[in-house]
Scaffold this motif. Structure first.
Motif, mmCIF file in Angstrom:
data_model
loop_
_atom_site.group_PDB
_atom_site.id
_atom_site.type_symbol
_atom_site.label_atom_id
_atom_site.label_comp_id
_atom_site.label_asym_id
_atom_site.label_seq_id
_atom_site.Cartn_x
_atom_site.Cartn_y
_atom_site.Cartn_z
ATOM 1 N N TYR A 77 45.195 32.557 39.911
ATOM 2 C CA TYR A 77 44.990 31.150 40.239
ATOM 3 C C TYR A 77 44.903 31.063 41.756
ATOM 4 C CZ TYR A 77 50.051 31.477 40.802
ATOM 5 O OH TYR A 77 51.307 31.875 41.161
ATOM 6 N N VAL A 78 44.113 30.150 42.239
ATOM 7 C CA VAL A 78 43.810 30.060 43.668
ATOM 8 C C VAL A 78 44.780 29.103 44.348
ATOM 9 C CG1 VAL A 78 42.050 29.473 45.368
ATOM 10 C CG2 VAL A 78 41.392 30.585 43.242
ATOM 11 N N THR A 79 45.516 29.630 45.321
ATOM 12 C CA THR A 79 46.463 28.823 46.091
ATOM 13 C C THR A 79 45.817 28.375 47.396
ATOM 14 O OG1 THR A 79 47.337 30.727 47.303
ATOM 15 C CG2 THR A 79 48.381 30.206 45.160
ATOM 16 N N GLN B 20 35.902 28.869 42.678
ATOM 17 C CA GLN B 20 36.942 28.710 41.663
ATOM 18 C C GLN B 20 37.860 27.536 42.006
ATOM 19 O OE1 GLN B 20 38.971 32.349 40.661
ATOM 20 N NE2 GLN B 20 40.549 31.303 39.508
ATOM 21 N N ARG B 21 38.069 27.302 43.300
ATOM 22 C CA ARG B 21 38.907 26.184 43.740
ATOM 23 C C ARG B 21 38.176 24.845 43.574
ATOM 24 N NH1 ARG B 21 44.415 25.704 45.092
ATOM 25 N NH2 ARG B 21 44.599 23.840 46.338
ATOM 26 N N VAL C 213 42.700 30.051 49.716
ATOM 27 C CA VAL C 213 41.579 29.313 50.296
ATOM 28 C C VAL C 213 41.453 29.655 51.776
ATOM 29 C CG1 VAL C 213 40.706 27.008 50.886
ATOM 30 C CG2 VAL C 213 41.623 27.452 48.607
#
Length: 84
Positions: A16-18, A64-65, A22
């Protein structure tokens, strides 16, 4: 795509992108920007065919974000703007 890219493939995305991811992705897209060479576009940092592995990874993380191309351009512009 360079031969090393064919062997190594793309870098894996985080599960998962934090916000930290980013930041890393914007840095990767900024540092690994395209530069015109006689044989075509190359990565400014490592001279691999553009887009290089890190640039592609950064763009995939940002996609993805859910960031749009315009949002990415603004974030890159903030990174490259001269600091007072």
């Amino acid at each position: 795509m360079d031969s090393i890219d064919a062997i190594l493939g793309d870098l894996p995305l985080p599960p998962y992108v934090t916000a930290e991811d980013v930041g890393f992705a914007i840095r990767a897209v900024t540092v690994h920007a395209a530069e015109q060479w006689p044989d075509g576009q190359r990565c400014r940092n490592d001279r691999a065919a553009h887009p290089c592995r890190l640039h592609r990874w950064g763009r995939r993380v940002l996609d993805q974000r859910g960031l749009t191309d315009r949002q990415v351009q603004l974030l890159v512009a903030e990174q490259t703007a001269p600091r007072p």
